[in-house]
Design a protein around this motif. Sequence first.
Motif, mmCIF file in Angstrom:
data_model
loop_
_atom_site.group_PDB
_atom_site.id
_atom_site.type_symbol
_atom_site.label_atom_id
_atom_site.label_comp_id
_atom_site.label_asym_id
_atom_site.label_seq_id
_atom_site.Cartn_x
_atom_site.Cartn_y
_atom_site.Cartn_z
ATOM 1 N N ALA A 6 58.512 7.029 50.376
ATOM 2 C CA ALA A 6 59.757 7.703 50.748
ATOM 3 C C ALA A 6 59.778 8.020 52.236
ATOM 4 C CB ALA A 6 59.920 8.977 49.930
ATOM 5 N N GLY A 7 58.669 8.503 52.769
ATOM 6 C CA GLY A 7 58.617 8.860 54.186
ATOM 7 C C GLY A 7 58.851 7.654 55.077
ATOM 8 N N LEU A 8 58.221 6.544 54.732
ATOM 9 C CA LEU A 8 58.379 5.341 55.549
ATOM 10 C C LEU A 8 59.822 4.854 55.538
ATOM 11 C CD1 LEU A 8 56.960 3.080 57.182
ATOM 12 C CD2 LEU A 8 56.697 1.850 55.028
ATOM 13 N N VAL A 9 60.440 4.829 54.361
ATOM 14 C CA VAL A 9 61.811 4.328 54.268
ATOM 15 C C VAL A 9 62.779 5.224 55.049
ATOM 16 C CG1 VAL A 9 63.719 3.854 52.687
ATOM 17 C CG2 VAL A 9 61.411 3.170 52.069
ATOM 18 N N VAL A 10 62.576 6.519 54.998
ATOM 19 C CA VAL A 10 63.465 7.443 55.704
ATOM 20 C C VAL A 10 63.312 7.297 57.216
ATOM 21 C CG1 VAL A 10 63.885 9.889 56.171
ATOM 22 C CG2 VAL A 10 63.636 9.111 53.822
ATOM 23 N N MET A 11 62.099 7.030 57.693
ATOM 24 C CA MET A 11 61.861 6.939 59.138
ATOM 25 C C MET A 11 62.213 5.575 59.720
ATOM 26 S SD MET A 11 60.917 9.562 60.885
ATOM 27 C CE MET A 11 60.102 8.823 62.304
ATOM 28 N N LEU A 12 62.314 4.541 58.880
ATOM 29 C CA LEU A 12 62.499 3.185 59.403
ATOM 30 C C LEU A 12 63.727 3.015 60.305
ATOM 31 C CD1 LEU A 12 61.393 0.739 56.557
ATOM 32 C CD2 LEU A 12 60.325 1.129 58.771
ATOM 33 N N PRO A 13 64.894 3.595 59.962
ATOM 34 C CA PRO A 13 66.039 3.408 60.863
ATOM 35 C C PRO A 13 65.764 3.915 62.275
ATOM 36 C CG PRO A 13 66.767 4.284 58.765
ATOM 37 C CD PRO A 13 65.278 4.349 58.754
ATOM 38 N N VAL A 14 65.051 5.036 62.399
ATOM 39 C CA VAL A 14 64.711 5.568 63.722
ATOM 40 C C VAL A 14 63.731 4.634 64.422
ATOM 41 C CG1 VAL A 14 63.776 7.547 64.973
ATOM 42 C CG2 VAL A 14 65.098 7.912 62.882
ATOM 43 N N VAL A 15 62.733 4.146 63.674
ATOM 44 C CA VAL A 15 61.749 3.221 64.246
ATOM 45 C C VAL A 15 62.431 1.958 64.754
ATOM 46 C CG1 VAL A 15 59.734 1.780 63.728
ATOM 47 C CG2 VAL A 15 59.870 4.094 62.806
ATOM 48 N N PHE A 16 63.292 1.367 63.931
ATOM 49 C CA PHE A 16 63.975 0.130 64.314
ATOM 50 C C PHE A 16 64.873 0.352 65.536
ATOM 51 C CE2 PHE A 16 63.905 -1.967 59.807
ATOM 52 C CZ PHE A 16 62.521 -2.027 59.896
ATOM 53 N N THR A 17 65.533 1.499 65.573
ATOM 54 C CA THR A 17 66.437 1.772 66.690
ATOM 55 C C THR A 17 65.667 1.941 67.988
ATOM 56 O OG1 THR A 17 67.973 2.870 65.169
ATOM 57 C CG2 THR A 17 68.276 3.277 67.510
ATOM 58 N N VAL A 18 64.549 2.677 67.945
ATOM 59 C CA VAL A 18 63.717 2.835 69.139
ATOM 60 C C VAL A 18 63.186 1.481 69.589
ATOM 61 C CG1 VAL A 18 61.565 3.815 70.032
ATOM 62 C CG2 VAL A 18 63.077 5.219 68.631
ATOM 63 N N ALA A 19 62.743 0.661 68.633
ATOM 64 C CA ALA A 19 62.199 -0.655 68.983
ATOM 65 C C ALA A 19 63.266 -1.542 69.614
ATOM 66 C CB ALA A 19 61.619 -1.320 67.737
ATOM 67 N N ARG A 20 64.483 -1.489 69.100
ATOM 68 C CA ARG A 20 65.561 -2.305 69.684
ATOM 69 C C ARG A 20 65.882 -1.831 71.099
ATOM 70 N NH1 ARG A 20 68.138 -1.659 64.467
ATOM 71 N NH2 ARG A 20 67.905 -3.576 63.245
ATOM 72 N N ARG A 21 65.856 -0.543 71.303
ATOM 73 C CA ARG A 21 66.233 -0.025 72.618
ATOM 74 C C ARG A 21 65.173 -0.313 73.669
ATOM 75 N NH1 ARG A 21 67.645 6.188 74.618
ATOM 76 N NH2 ARG A 21 67.114 5.780 76.791
ATOM 77 N N LEU A 22 63.899 -0.107 73.316
ATOM 78 C CA LEU A 22 62.842 -0.220 74.301
ATOM 79 C C LEU A 22 62.256 -1.619 74.390
ATOM 80 C CD1 LEU A 22 60.928 3.151 73.723
ATOM 81 C CD2 LEU A 22 62.813 2.637 75.284
ATOM 82 N N GLY A 23 62.463 -2.438 73.357
ATOM 83 C CA GLY A 23 61.931 -3.786 73.382
ATOM 84 C C GLY A 23 60.457 -3.825 73.022
ATOM 85 N N GLY A 24 59.920 -5.030 73.032
ATOM 86 C CA GLY A 24 58.535 -5.212 72.635
ATOM 87 C C GLY A 24 58.419 -5.408 71.134
#
Length: 459
Positions: A127-145
């Motif tokens: 549950a924790g991973l699924v809830v955090m994934l949108p934030v993780v994906f958004t940070v990754a898209r913004r910062l790259g890498g």
Amino acid sequence: MPEFEQTLGAGALISIAVGAVALLLLLIIQFRIHAFVALIVVSVLTAIVAGIPAGNILTTLTSSFGSTLGGVALLVGLGAMLGRMLEVSGGAQALADDLVRRFGEKRAPMALGIASLIFGFPIFFDAGLVVMLPVVFTVARRLGGSLLLYGIPVATAFSVMHVFVPPHPGPVAAAELLGADAGLLILVGLMVAIPTWVVAGHLFGAWIGKRILLPVPDILATDKSAGEDANPPAPGLVVALLLLPLFLIFINTGLDFARAQGWVDSNATWFQLARTIGATPIALLISVLVAGYVLGPRRGRDAVKVERILDSALGPVCSIILITGAGGMFGGVLRASGIGNALSDALSDIGLPVFVAGFLIATALRVAQGSATVALITAAGLVQPAVQAAGYEGFQLSAVVLALAAGSVMLSHVNDSGFWLVGRFFNMDVKTTFKTWTVMQTLVGLVGFALSGLIFWLA
């Protein structure tokens, strides 16, 4: 269903397990058979070769598949809905921007990991991973890498909290079996979990993220047709929505403590109702309803659009749910065949110190049947007489529990539902999942064992 008594020896059973894993990898990697189909085929063949009666095979398959889905489907489905609402509303982007502004771009992975450590205290890994994934994906898209720069610290944070720190079921059950004090185990568990996360999550994530360029998948991508908010919600509101399920789940922790202290009547109606509200699926359901209103009609989005957004969240995760359930099916067949028991019995006869033997037994059980919780609880039951005879208490007893926990997370592979959950959400093939998730989990086990051993010998 007739009782099944395994008559094959340990050597034959271990050979069957190795052959089953090899066949599964061959089907998926070489012949490109879909993981869901391959897992079912190998599960059936393993059950037949291991000697499970023909009349028991289908029940064994469906019961283990169903029990895994019962724990995963609701969490993943509701978590994906909550994540999609945060994504479409612009809330994930707002929180990502705030994290980057406060911690800086270079420390964004650390910020995500620390937030996940906090969120991971009361909430289960899935549950924790699924809830955090949108934030993780958004940070990754913004910062790259590579996505791994951000995803590994988060996944590791939830993993170490789940395996080492009460109120998660594995350490709680092991503490009860071995007689360890739950409060002290929380303290010692944090002493092990946090440094382990630094090594296996933060440092390994930075290292592997530079070597494997993993793009951000579209699994939780924003539904552009739904229309993004020109005025996204404040980061504080997003944090509150993320904390809501954690707060509700944490109610159960307080209620369990009060029950253990004898302060409340566990049979009282109000107690049972509060326990139900604090159950993870119900907590996520309440959070989805609140988010659907707060980010929907309250912000000017009509109910039809909200319904469309929530519906769009389910399609992409159906494959993840089914593959995870099939992974649980494979693990269930290995458990039913007696392979895990054969491994643990062989190790228990070697005559190693109980601290080391417990770690190795938990590792063998983990490799054999996949579930970290099952491996930890079973290993605790097997070493219970030896631990009681040794008279361990206090910090030493807590260290023994954590050594078992470290073994239970080692060498995650294709019979572990978490292997498929993370691999599919990160859109990794099997080889890459081995290089990332499996290595990370093994680092968690090795570092956790080393730290618990240090505590054991210094206590």
